[in-house]
Design an enzyme around this catalytic site. Structure first.
Site, PDB file in Angstrom:
ATOM      1  N   ASP A 296      -7.280  -6.370  -4.316  1.00 13.85           N
ATOM      2  CA  ASP A 296      -6.986  -5.349  -5.321  1.00 13.85           C
ATOM      3  C   ASP A 296      -7.174  -5.884  -6.729  1.00 13.85           C
ATOM      4  O   ASP A 296      -7.448  -5.115  -7.654  1.00 13.85           O
ATOM      5  CB  ASP A 296      -5.543  -4.851  -5.173  1.00 13.85           C
ATOM      6  CG  ASP A 296      -5.439  -3.664  -4.236  1.00 13.85           C
ATOM      7  OD1 ASP A 296      -6.483  -3.165  -3.787  1.00 13.85           O
ATOM      8  OD2 ASP A 296      -4.308  -3.224  -3.952  1.00 13.85           O
TER       9      ASP A 296
ATOM     10  N   HIS B 251       1.700   2.822  -3.368  1.00 13.53           N
ATOM     11  CA  HIS B 251       0.653   3.478  -4.155  1.00 13.53           C
ATOM     12  C   HIS B 251       0.973   4.947  -4.387  1.00 13.53           C
ATOM     13  O   HIS B 251       0.786   5.471  -5.483  1.00 13.53           O
ATOM     14  CB  HIS B 251      -0.697   3.370  -3.448  1.00 13.53           C
ATOM     15  CG  HIS B 251      -1.553   2.252  -3.956  1.00 13.53           C
ATOM     16  ND1 HIS B 251      -2.027   2.210  -5.254  1.00 13.53           N
ATOM     17  CD2 HIS B 251      -2.032   1.149  -3.340  1.00 13.53           C
ATOM     18  CE1 HIS B 251      -2.756   1.112  -5.406  1.00 13.53           C
ATOM     19  NE2 HIS B 251      -2.773   0.456  -4.275  1.00 13.53           N
TER      20      HIS B 251
ATOM     21  N   HIS C  24     -54.424  16.769   1.421  1.00 14.36           N
ATOM     22  CA  HIS C  24     -54.027  15.369   1.606  1.00 14.36           C
ATOM     23  C   HIS C  24     -55.213  14.560   2.138  1.00 14.36           C
ATOM     24  O   HIS C  24     -55.485  13.442   1.686  1.00 14.36           O
ATOM     25  CB  HIS C  24     -52.854  15.273   2.603  1.00 14.36           C
ATOM     26  CG  HIS C  24     -51.519  15.579   2.008  1.00 14.36           C
ATOM     27  ND1 HIS C  24     -51.185  16.807   1.522  1.00 14.36           N
ATOM     28  CD2 HIS C  24     -50.415  14.786   1.837  1.00 14.36           C
ATOM     29  CE1 HIS C  24     -49.943  16.795   1.087  1.00 14.36           C
ATOM     30  NE2 HIS C  24     -49.453  15.567   1.254  1.00 14.36           N
TER      31      HIS C  24
ATOM     32  N   GLN D  45       0.823  -1.213   0.000  1.00 13.87           N
ATOM     33  CA  GLN D  45       0.000   0.000   0.000  1.00 13.87           C
ATOM     34  C   GLN D  45       0.853   1.257   0.000  1.00 13.87           C
ATOM     35  O   GLN D  45       0.492   2.276  -0.589  1.00 13.87           O
ATOM     36  CB  GLN D  45      -0.947  -0.006   1.196  1.00 13.87           C
ATOM     37  CG  GLN D  45      -2.047  -1.025   1.097  1.00 13.87           C
ATOM     38  CD  GLN D  45      -2.806  -0.930  -0.223  1.00 13.87           C
ATOM     39  OE1 GLN D  45      -3.539   0.021  -0.449  1.00 13.87           O
ATOM     40  NE2 GLN D  45      -2.640  -1.913  -1.090  1.00 13.87           N
TER      41      GLN D  45
ATOM     42  N   GLU E 267      -9.405   1.919   5.210  1.00 15.95           N
ATOM     43  CA  GLU E 267      -9.873   1.469   3.895  1.00 15.95           C
ATOM     44  C   GLU E 267      -9.705  -0.044   3.794  1.00 15.95           C
ATOM     45  O   GLU E 267     -10.640  -0.779   3.474  1.00 15.95           O
ATOM     46  CB  GLU E 267      -9.070   2.164   2.805  1.00 15.95           C
ATOM     47  CG  GLU E 267      -9.403   1.688   1.398  1.00 15.95           C
ATOM     48  CD  GLU E 267      -8.434   2.208   0.351  1.00 15.95           C
ATOM     49  OE1 GLU E 267      -8.803   2.194  -0.833  1.00 15.95           O
ATOM     50  OE2 GLU E 267      -7.308   2.613   0.706  1.00 15.95           O
ATOM     51  N   HIS E 268      -8.492  -0.525   4.044  1.00 18.32           N
ATOM     52  CA  HIS E 268      -8.193  -1.958   4.051  1.00 18.32           C
ATOM     53  C   HIS E 268      -7.769  -2.359   5.459  1.00 18.32           C
ATOM     54  O   HIS E 268      -6.991  -1.653   6.099  1.00 18.32           O
ATOM     55  CB  HIS E 268      -7.022  -2.288   3.113  1.00 18.32           C
ATOM     56  CG  HIS E 268      -7.204  -1.825   1.704  1.00 18.32           C
ATOM     57  ND1 HIS E 268      -6.637  -0.656   1.233  1.00 18.32           N
ATOM     58  CD2 HIS E 268      -7.876  -2.374   0.659  1.00 18.32           C
ATOM     59  CE1 HIS E 268      -6.946  -0.510  -0.047  1.00 18.32           C
ATOM     60  NE2 HIS E 268      -7.705  -1.530  -0.419  1.00 18.32           N
TER      61      HIS E 268
END
Length: 427
Positions: free
Chosen positions: A356, A258, A415, A255, A322-323
């Site tokens: 991934d 990235h 109504h 990660q 996230e992960h």
């Protein structure tokens, strides 16, 4: 990676911060570009493509010829691997289909819910240092399964004005209807407003850098839905002495490579694993082609010793990664108590890389703590639910009086009248 030992809860606030700029820091730049693209369309798109991508394009639409040429440039082995991933992603997302939900709430009153695809979808695919063709699989496949009519894709061109051939190949394979050489803020703005070439869409999907993330959030001010605020990648590993240090190190680095603004975190419940993992990181990072990027990300990352398992999972839920990788002998406890995570990977033999690429789950996930209130992309992300109802004469008799009382209590006479007229006709 900075080391913290059994931090108190007051320190958690700082430890859960991400190394990203705030929305306010970037919003003015994004709004200026949005305004210009709304006014000038493709002319502004070309201007910012030249400025940010270093290439002047007369036409940003990818031709059939370019797609056909790209197919020949993708190695057979890679095509076969893409098909493996495609098959698994299709299986997992097809399994998410749900049947019509129908119930008779009262005798004569039938209510049901059916799902319909969002007709116009925009996909943003990063294409810079790491062209994420895998994201095409993750987004175009469920869009097709959902039945979306129009699926357009934007991704930045290189300095020769070409798009990565694997992105083009994968897009064609997965049923993308139009592809545009357009990246960054200008791509999000183009899909938000529509231009002479780029179609206006109803919902935008896809990850990106901080500017893309802010651009997507700004797009919501103009009536466009987005998948989620998906920014720089992040990973938290929760591990004890049962972990394999070299595996944990490899996951953290996967990660970290990235981007320089990515963040990885180790939460260790046993002190003995920290030094072996540190040594493995130092060893493995030396051979990475993206070493300099990984090093910058690692410098923004943390190793945290939390020996109490209850506090450890509470910290994870506060960080909301996230992960999340869980490698611990008490994995059942952690799985039962995890509340906030985009996607969870369990055990020594479940690398985050599997999600991934090819296990079948989706890798477009909420970052920056947004897993507290957002889901990762799934089949429902490309659909909307519509409710229906049908009431018979007997049904309106059964619930009519209640409707009249409720409407009158709110002071909405029309109504009430809409029901009263029908009830009077049935006397």
């Amino acid at each position: 990676m900075k080391m913290y030992s059994n931090p108190n809860r007051k320190e958690w606030l700082n430890l859960t911060e991400r190394p990203t700029e705030s929305l306010a820091d970037l919003q003015n730049t994004v709004l200026d570009i949005f305004k210009e693209i709304k006014q000038k369309g493709d002319v502004a798109i070309q201007k910012y493509t030249s400025l940010f991508d270093g290439v002047q394009l007369e036409n940003n639409c990818v031709s059939i010829q370019e797609i056909n040429e790209a197919k020949d440039l993708v190695p057979t082995e890679l095509k076969e691997a893409i098909l493996v991933a495609k098959n698994n992603i299709e299986k997992f997302h097809t399994a998410q289909k749900t049947a019509k939900v129908e119930v008779e709430t009262t005798v004569g009153v039938t209510c049901w819910q059916e799902k319909r695809p969002i007709q116009k979808i925009g996909l943003y695919i990063p294409g810079g240092l790491a062209p994420l063709f895998s994201t095409v699989l993750m987004l175009a496949i469920p869009a097709n399964i959902a039945g979306c009519n129009e699926i357009i894709l934007c991704s930045p061109p290189n300095k020769e004005g070409k798009m990565n051939p694997v992105i083009l190949y994968t897009a064609a394979l997965c049923g993308v209807t139009k592809i545009f050489k357009c990246g960054g803020i200008q791509a999000i703005a183009g899909m938000t407003f529509g231009t002479e070439s780029i179609s206006k869409v109803y919902k935008i999907f896809g990850p990106g850098n901080q500017y893309v993330t802010v651009a997507k959030q700004v797009a919501t001010n103009f009536g466009i839905a987005i998948d989620m605020p998906a920014g720089p990648s992040e990973l938290l590993v929760l591990a004890d002495e049962t972990c394999v240090p070299k595996y944990v190190a490899s996951d953290l680095l996967s990660q970290a490579e990235h981007g320089a603004d990515s963040q990885v975190v180790l939460v260790a419940t046993n002190k003995s694993i920290i030094e072996p993992i540190q040594k493995e990181i130092a060893k493995q990072i030396k051979s990475l082609p993206r070493k300099s990027i990984a090093e910058k990300a690692i410098s923004n990352s943390r190793m945290i010793l939390i020996e109490n398992k209850i506090e450890a999972i509470e910290f994870v839920n506060e960080y909301a990664p996230e992960h999340l990788i869980i490698v611990a002998k008490e994995e059942a406890f952690y799985l039962e108590n995890i509340q906030n995570a985009g996607s969870v990977f369990v055990g020594n033999y479940t690398p985050e890389s599997a999600g991934d690429y090819a296990s079948g789950t989706n890798h477009t996930l909420p970052t920056n703590g947004f897993s507290k209130n957002y889901s990762g992309v799934n089949l429902d992300s490309f659909m909307k639910a519509i409710s229906f109802q049908k009431i018979t004469s007997k049904g309106i008799k059964n619930i009519g009086k209640a409707i009249e009382i409720l409407a009158e209590a709110e002071g909405l006479q029309a109504h009430k009248n809409a029901v009263s007229l029908r009830l009077n006709d049935l006397i």
